[in-house]
Design a protein around this motif. Sequence first.
Motif, PDB file in Angstrom:
ATOM      1  N   ASP A  56      41.696  41.074  36.009  1.00 28.23           N
ATOM      2  CA  ASP A  56      41.059  40.510  34.818  1.00 28.23           C
ATOM      3  C   ASP A  56      39.671  41.137  34.727  1.00 28.23           C
ATOM      4  N   LYS A  57      39.072  40.953  33.574  1.00 25.43           N
ATOM      5  CA  LYS A  57      37.828  41.675  33.296  1.00 25.43           C
ATOM      6  C   LYS A  57      36.722  41.342  34.305  1.00 25.43           C
ATOM      7  N   GLU A  58      36.637  40.060  34.667  1.00 27.98           N
ATOM      8  CA  GLU A  58      35.556  39.644  35.565  1.00 27.98           C
ATOM      9  C   GLU A  58      35.661  40.354  36.923  1.00 27.98           C
ATOM     10  N   GLN A  59      36.895  40.358  37.486  1.00 33.34           N
ATOM     11  CA  GLN A  59      37.065  40.976  38.795  1.00 33.34           C
ATOM     12  C   GLN A  59      36.904  42.499  38.711  1.00 33.34           C
ATOM     13  N   THR A  83      43.785  47.108  33.590  1.00 31.73           N
ATOM     14  CA  THR A  83      43.286  45.877  32.991  1.00 31.73           C
ATOM     15  C   THR A  83      43.581  45.954  31.501  1.00 31.73           C
ATOM     16  N   ASN A  84      43.598  44.810  30.865  1.00 32.54           N
ATOM     17  CA  ASN A  84      43.971  44.815  29.449  1.00 32.54           C
ATOM     18  C   ASN A  84      43.012  45.602  28.585  1.00 32.54           C
TER      19      ASN A  84
END
Length: 462
Positions: free
Chosen positions: A284-287, A311-312
């Motif tokens: 996910d973006k945060e990780q 990631t997306n």
Amino acid sequence: MLRRPHVLAFPYPAQGHVIPLLEISQCLVKHGVKVTFLNTDYNHKRVVNALGQNNYIGDQIKLVSIPDGMEPEGDRNDLGMLTKTMVRVMPEKLEELIENINRLENEKITCVVADGSMGWVMEVAEKMKLRRAAFWPAAAGLLALSFSVQRFLDDGIVDDNGTPVKQQMIQLAPTMAAIHSSKLVWACIGDFNTQKIVFDFTIDNNETIKKAERLICNSTYDLEPGALDLIPEFLPIGPLLSSNRLGNSAGYFWPEDSTCLKWLDQQQQNSVIYVAFGSFTVFDKEQFQELASGLELTNRPFLWVVRPDITNDAIDAYPEGFQDRVATRRQMVGWAPQQKVLTHPSIACFLSHCGWNSTMEGVSNGVPFLCWPYFADQFLNESYICDIWKVGLRFNKNKNGIITREEIMKKVDQVLEDENFKARALDLKETSLNSVREGGQSDKTFKNFVQWIKAEASVQVA
Ligand code: UDP
């Protein structure tokens, strides 16, 4: 003229299964065996596209395909659905394919070498009176755990759905990696549905795989004595590396970007962090941002494989200004020639998701690890790396489940500053490479395997 034995090689349709079986196939060709390599239609297209103009594999090995039964746009990362659909559709297609090949070709298929997680292929091969071998591309320890399912049920460690009900560590033999019951392969492979499919499938597969006359794996006795003692019929032939036959690794789903090798040439010896998470891991973006910031914080050069689908929103997922700040000491690629990267003298350590192929490749090159497992068997492999072989460190997550930039920097420094990691990694490299050298245990086992394939298959024709 002698007719060659003809092997149909059939991997499970995932990247980490295709590469090592294609490696075995190329070794078999070198030993005078004809090989036809079977992918699903979907993966066949990807492999051929990724090879592009340079389809040297097609010169030695016929690449063929059958449908996997999924819709064209179906999610093939949904391993539960994929596995279930395949078993429904593929046995019949496989039989037809073998019949067609044997009708048309002089050198008929004499033997099937298929992925050990597709025991149903052994049933088809037995029915067709073909020789049959199963190839297990993961740790031998993983099969030992799979074979222990009934015991886990009897001891109440898991319930009928495979859900871990007792929270405990499991270690089947003293030299085998231990894992927590919550990290059994089916328990960390997706949602409940996927878990149930994979768990039930494991039970079925434990039976069907018995139909294999040979069971080979990408491991060595020195790396996994405990697990291999538990399954005496297992024949380790690893580590499977293209460098063993002075060739290139093949079967990639993404086009390889080898510009990074030139970049590595410009870096100091033993300085670069190689960061790669195999073919499945998604962030996910945060990780993802935390990882980028961690790499920045290390102040060291790094080569990072950022798959297009990692990631997306990979393009704008980097922290603001990151690319500029690290411009002089970073290289990002979509897919690296990993085996070559890991042999490069500038690589200092491997920040890895601990897929078994990556594990074997890192070990064979004496590279210390930083372990970042994502799913399935990767937790078991992490335990081999950190607890049994002691050639790497694991990351700890914070209370929000994030591996922070500070944790990344700390562990990178720790693994690179403590020379014992490198020393042990070099010892392990020597041990594992000894086994594939001429006369080594894996080398002998592989040659015996070739003899078995050839036995009674060579027929004198006019
Ligand atoms: N690989 C590669 N280039 C990359 C990333 C991975 O060639 O940029 C290869 C790697 O060398 C290994 C395979 O892809 O042979 C990945 O298999 P592994 O079992 O490590 O992980 P999986 O993809 O199955 O999770």
